[in-house]
Enzyme design. Structure first.
Site, PDB file in Angstrom:
ATOM      1  N   LYS A  11      40.174  25.883  91.092  1.00 54.09           N
ATOM      2  CA  LYS A  11      39.238  25.113  91.913  1.00 54.09           C
ATOM      3  C   LYS A  11      38.257  25.998  92.702  1.00 54.09           C
ATOM      4  O   LYS A  11      38.449  27.208  92.813  1.00 54.09           O
ATOM      5  CB  LYS A  11      40.029  24.220  92.872  1.00 54.09           C
ATOM      6  CG  LYS A  11      40.848  23.155  92.162  1.00 54.09           C
ATOM      7  CD  LYS A  11      41.590  22.299  93.162  1.00 54.09           C
ATOM      8  CE  LYS A  11      42.383  21.191  92.515  1.00 54.09           C
ATOM      9  NZ  LYS A  11      43.080  20.369  93.523  1.00 54.09           N
ATOM     10  N   TYR A  51      37.885  12.644  87.803  1.00 54.17           N
ATOM     11  CA  TYR A  51      38.800  12.089  88.809  1.00 54.17           C
ATOM     12  C   TYR A  51      38.692  10.573  88.934  1.00 54.17           C
ATOM     13  O   TYR A  51      39.135  10.001  89.919  1.00 54.17           O
ATOM     14  CB  TYR A  51      38.560  12.767  90.163  1.00 54.17           C
ATOM     15  CG  TYR A  51      39.085  14.182  90.177  1.00 54.17           C
ATOM     16  CD1 TYR A  51      40.456  14.441  90.222  1.00 54.17           C
ATOM     17  CD2 TYR A  51      38.226  15.267  90.123  1.00 54.17           C
ATOM     18  CE1 TYR A  51      40.948  15.736  90.215  1.00 54.17           C
ATOM     19  CE2 TYR A  51      38.708  16.570  90.120  1.00 54.17           C
ATOM     20  CZ  TYR A  51      40.066  16.792  90.166  1.00 54.17           C
ATOM     21  OH  TYR A  51      40.562  18.076  90.157  1.00 54.17           O
ATOM     22  N   ARG A  87      53.278  23.252  86.103  1.00 51.51           N
ATOM     23  CA  ARG A  87      53.490  22.564  87.380  1.00 51.51           C
ATOM     24  C   ARG A  87      54.440  23.375  88.266  1.00 51.51           C
ATOM     25  O   ARG A  87      54.258  23.437  89.484  1.00 51.51           O
ATOM     26  CB  ARG A  87      53.976  21.140  87.151  1.00 51.51           C
ATOM     27  CG  ARG A  87      52.870  20.293  86.489  1.00 51.51           C
ATOM     28  CD  ARG A  87      53.149  18.832  86.445  1.00 51.51           C
ATOM     29  NE  ARG A  87      53.097  18.204  87.751  1.00 51.51           N
ATOM     30  CZ  ARG A  87      51.981  17.942  88.441  1.00 51.51           C
ATOM     31  NH1 ARG A  87      50.799  18.293  87.944  1.00 51.51           N
ATOM     32  NH2 ARG A  87      52.029  17.333  89.598  1.00 51.51           N
ATOM     33  N   THR A  93      51.874  20.245  95.708  1.00 49.36           N
ATOM     34  CA  THR A  93      50.479  19.974  96.074  1.00 49.36           C
ATOM     35  C   THR A  93      50.178  20.463  97.481  1.00 49.36           C
ATOM     36  O   THR A  93      49.125  21.057  97.734  1.00 49.36           O
ATOM     37  CB  THR A  93      50.188  18.461  95.966  1.00 49.36           C
ATOM     38  OG1 THR A  93      50.476  18.054  94.625  1.00 49.36           O
ATOM     39  CG2 THR A  93      48.752  18.152  96.292  1.00 49.36           C
ATOM     40  N   ASN A 114      43.670  23.405  97.388  1.00 50.29           N
ATOM     41  CA  ASN A 114      44.946  23.970  96.966  1.00 50.29           C
ATOM     42  C   ASN A 114      44.850  24.822  95.702  1.00 50.29           C
ATOM     43  O   ASN A 114      45.839  25.038  95.007  1.00 50.29           O
ATOM     44  CB  ASN A 114      46.010  22.878  96.835  1.00 50.29           C
ATOM     45  CG  ASN A 114      45.675  21.841  95.790  1.00 50.29           C
ATOM     46  OD1 ASN A 114      44.774  22.017  94.976  1.00 50.29           O
ATOM     47  ND2 ASN A 114      46.405  20.741  95.802  1.00 50.29           N
ATOM     48  N   HIS A 117      44.506  22.806  89.713  1.00 52.02           N
ATOM     49  CA  HIS A 117      44.898  21.482  89.216  1.00 52.02           C
ATOM     50  C   HIS A 117      45.623  21.707  87.911  1.00 52.02           C
ATOM     51  O   HIS A 117      45.264  22.590  87.127  1.00 52.02           O
ATOM     52  CB  HIS A 117      43.665  20.611  88.950  1.00 52.02           C
ATOM     53  CG  HIS A 117      43.943  19.438  88.057  1.00 52.02           C
ATOM     54  ND1 HIS A 117      44.403  18.236  88.542  1.00 52.02           N
ATOM     55  CD2 HIS A 117      43.869  19.297  86.695  1.00 52.02           C
ATOM     56  CE1 HIS A 117      44.585  17.400  87.520  1.00 52.02           C
ATOM     57  NE2 HIS A 117      44.262  18.025  86.401  1.00 52.02           N
ATOM     58  N   GLU A 128      42.732  14.969  79.548  1.00 59.89           N
ATOM     59  CA  GLU A 128      41.931  15.905  80.348  1.00 59.89           C
ATOM     60  C   GLU A 128      41.310  16.995  79.476  1.00 59.89           C
ATOM     61  O   GLU A 128      40.133  17.339  79.652  1.00 59.89           O
ATOM     62  CB  GLU A 128      42.797  16.509  81.452  1.00 59.89           C
ATOM     63  CG  GLU A 128      43.185  15.485  82.495  1.00 59.89           C
ATOM     64  CD  GLU A 128      44.139  16.003  83.565  1.00 59.89           C
ATOM     65  OE1 GLU A 128      44.295  15.297  84.571  1.00 59.89           O
ATOM     66  OE2 GLU A 128      44.737  17.088  83.395  1.00 59.89           O
TER      67      GLU A 128
END
Length: 140
Positions: A11, A51, A87, A93, A114, A117, A128
């Site tokens: 990000k 999103y 993950r 998160t 954070n 993603h 995605e």
């Protein structure tokens, strides 16, 4: 165990701080391969489309604005149980709840900024990946 693919975004908060290499070192250190990667800057249309599942949520507008605030690195990761493995490497998160050594514990600035993603299921990973990459851009 099956080889699968998952989708990753580094990000704007992380690219701004030049953390792409450090984050990718953690990804590769976990046994995942980066089989597609590009650095892009999303406009409103791309961020809203990606999103869109959150369109009715109160944080949607802020999330779209944040994801447009700088370059991002979009990637396809491949490996054994790639979705679950990524993950785990990302961490919770909320970085305050993330395990030591995870990307979010080490690099996230806040629950909003954070750093990364990752897809939450193999089905969403396929969706995605298809939103961002053409099949010929993925090189295993």
């Amino acid at each position: 165990m099956a080889i699968e693919r998952t989708f990753s975004i580094i990000k704007p908060d992380a690219t701004r701080r030049n953390l792409t290499g450090a984050i990718n070192a953690k990804i590769e250190g976990a046994g995942l391969r980066i089989v597609a990667q590009k650095r892009v800057k999303w406009g409103k249309a791309e961020a809203e489309a990606f999103y869109g599942v959150h369109k009715e949520r109160p944080f949607f507008k802020d999330l779209v604005t944040f994801m447009m605030s700088g370059p991002i690195v979009v990637q396809v990761l491949e490996g054994e149980n790639a979705v679950a493995k990524y993950r785990e490497v990302m961490g919770a998160t909320n970085p305050a709840n993330a395990a030591p050594g995870t990307i979010r514990k080490e690099f996230a600035e806040s629950i909003e900024a954070n750093s990364v993603h990752g897809s939450d299921s193999p089905e969403n990973a396929a969706i995605e990946i298809g939103q961002v990459f053409k099949p010929d851009e993925i090189v295993g």
